[in-house]
Design a protein around this motif. Structure first.
Motif, PDB file in Angstrom:
ATOM      1  N   MET A  98      37.078 -30.839 -35.246  1.00  0.00           N
ATOM      2  CA  MET A  98      37.687 -29.556 -35.585  1.00  0.00           C
ATOM      3  C   MET A  98      37.196 -28.398 -34.450  1.00  0.00           C
ATOM      4  SD  MET A  98      39.312 -28.796 -39.392  1.00  0.00           S
ATOM      5  CE  MET A  98      37.608 -28.431 -39.953  1.00  0.00           C
TER       6      MET A  98
ATOM      7  N   PHE B  33      46.869 -32.126 -35.425  1.00  0.00           N
ATOM      8  CA  PHE B  33      46.466 -30.936 -35.859  1.00  0.00           C
ATOM      9  C   PHE B  33      47.916 -30.096 -35.777  1.00  0.00           C
ATOM     10  CE2 PHE B  33      41.946 -31.393 -35.777  1.00  0.00           C
ATOM     11  CZ  PHE B  33      41.839 -32.339 -34.793  1.00  0.00           C
ATOM     12  N   TYR B  35      48.534 -25.668 -35.489  1.00  0.00           N
ATOM     13  CA  TYR B  35      48.081 -24.602 -35.387  1.00  0.00           C
ATOM     14  C   TYR B  35      49.513 -23.563 -35.422  1.00  0.00           C
ATOM     15  CZ  TYR B  35      43.711 -26.607 -33.722  1.00  0.00           C
ATOM     16  OH  TYR B  35      42.457 -27.325 -33.626  1.00  0.00           O
ATOM     17  N   LEU B  45      44.182 -22.762 -37.750  1.00  0.00           N
ATOM     18  CA  LEU B  45      44.282 -24.084 -38.191  1.00  0.00           C
ATOM     19  C   LEU B  45      45.264 -24.081 -39.470  1.00  0.00           C
ATOM     20  CD1 LEU B  45      44.191 -27.256 -37.646  1.00  0.00           C
ATOM     21  CD2 LEU B  45      42.127 -26.927 -38.659  1.00  0.00           C
ATOM     22  N   GLY B  58      43.686 -26.542 -43.659  1.00  0.00           N
ATOM     23  CA  GLY B  58      42.957 -25.893 -42.673  1.00  0.00           C
ATOM     24  C   GLY B  58      42.838 -24.364 -43.029  1.00  0.00           C
TER      25      GLY B  58
END
Lengths: 111, 115
Positions: A98, B33, B35, B45, B58
């Protein structure tokens, strides 16, 4: 509280001069910092990185400096060009798959 | 050439509607991911996935859910859209492990407006 901070929301520079974008962080446990560049209506693209064991990394007109004691890094662009006008994000890579991003700095390079 | 695509560039929805944002990557990446980008707040996130049918929250997962039924596709779902979910949504993907740094590859984004 943001772990990665870019305290200047915008920066204006004349073409040919140096642009300096700054980033501060709180978490010292990291492997890399990355810089991303984002044009309007496009996704961010990777620009340059720096390892935690280095204090400088250079790639053409772009140089990133890392000051671990101050928990500060900066991106230098020399010479600045109008095509460099974009939003720049610094991001911390903690090696956990991340990234933690800063708030971004909008750079405007005037012809 | 690596590519992450998002189903819509612009989307306008009404409060209370269910919204689906789709993301597809062609790089055979394990990690994906979602965002959101808001002025001054950078990229935050929402959710990420490190494998098919796996998901992790996240920093700001409230009001969102995700689905990953296939490796190349990662969907973001707004169960009941609200005006504070008006934002730019960015999808990204990366390899599971990297020798050096974890470079993420981003799609062009979806500008969602909730009225």
């Amino acid at each position: 509280d943001q772990q990665v901070k870019q305290n200047s929301p915008s920066l204006s520079v004349q073409e040919g001069r140096i642009s300096i974008l700054n980033c501060d962080y709180t978490n010292s446990m990291f492997d890399y910092f990355l810089w991303y560049k984002k044009y309007p209506a496009e996704g961010p693209t990777f620009l340059i990185s720096i390892s935690s064991i280095k204090d400088k990394n250079e790639d053409g007109r772009f140089t990133v400096f890392l000051n671990k004691s101050a928990k500060h890094l900066s991106l230098h662009i020399v010479p600045s060009q109008p095509g460099d006008s974009a939003v720049y994000f610094c991001a911390q890579d903690n090696a956990g798959n991340m990234l933690t991003f800063g708030g971004g700095t909008r750079l405007m390079v005037k012809p | 050439d690596v590519k992450v695509t998002q189903s819509s560039r612009y989307l306008v929805k009404r409060t209370g509607e269910k919204v689906f944002l789709e993301c597809v990557q062609d790089m055979d990446h394990e990690n994906m991911f979602w965002y959101r980008q808001d002025p001054g707040l950078g990229l935050r996130l929402i959710y990420f996935s490190y494998d098919v049918k796996m998901k992790e929250k996240g920093d700001i997962p409230e009001g969102y859910s995700v689905s990953r039924e296939k490796k190349e596709r990662f969907s973001l779902i707004l169960e009941s859209a609200s005006t504070n979910q008006t934002s730019m949504y960015l999808c990204a993907s990366s390899e599971k492990t990297s020798k050096y740094y974890n470079e993420q590859f981003f799609g062009p984004g979806t500008r969602l407006t909730v009225l």
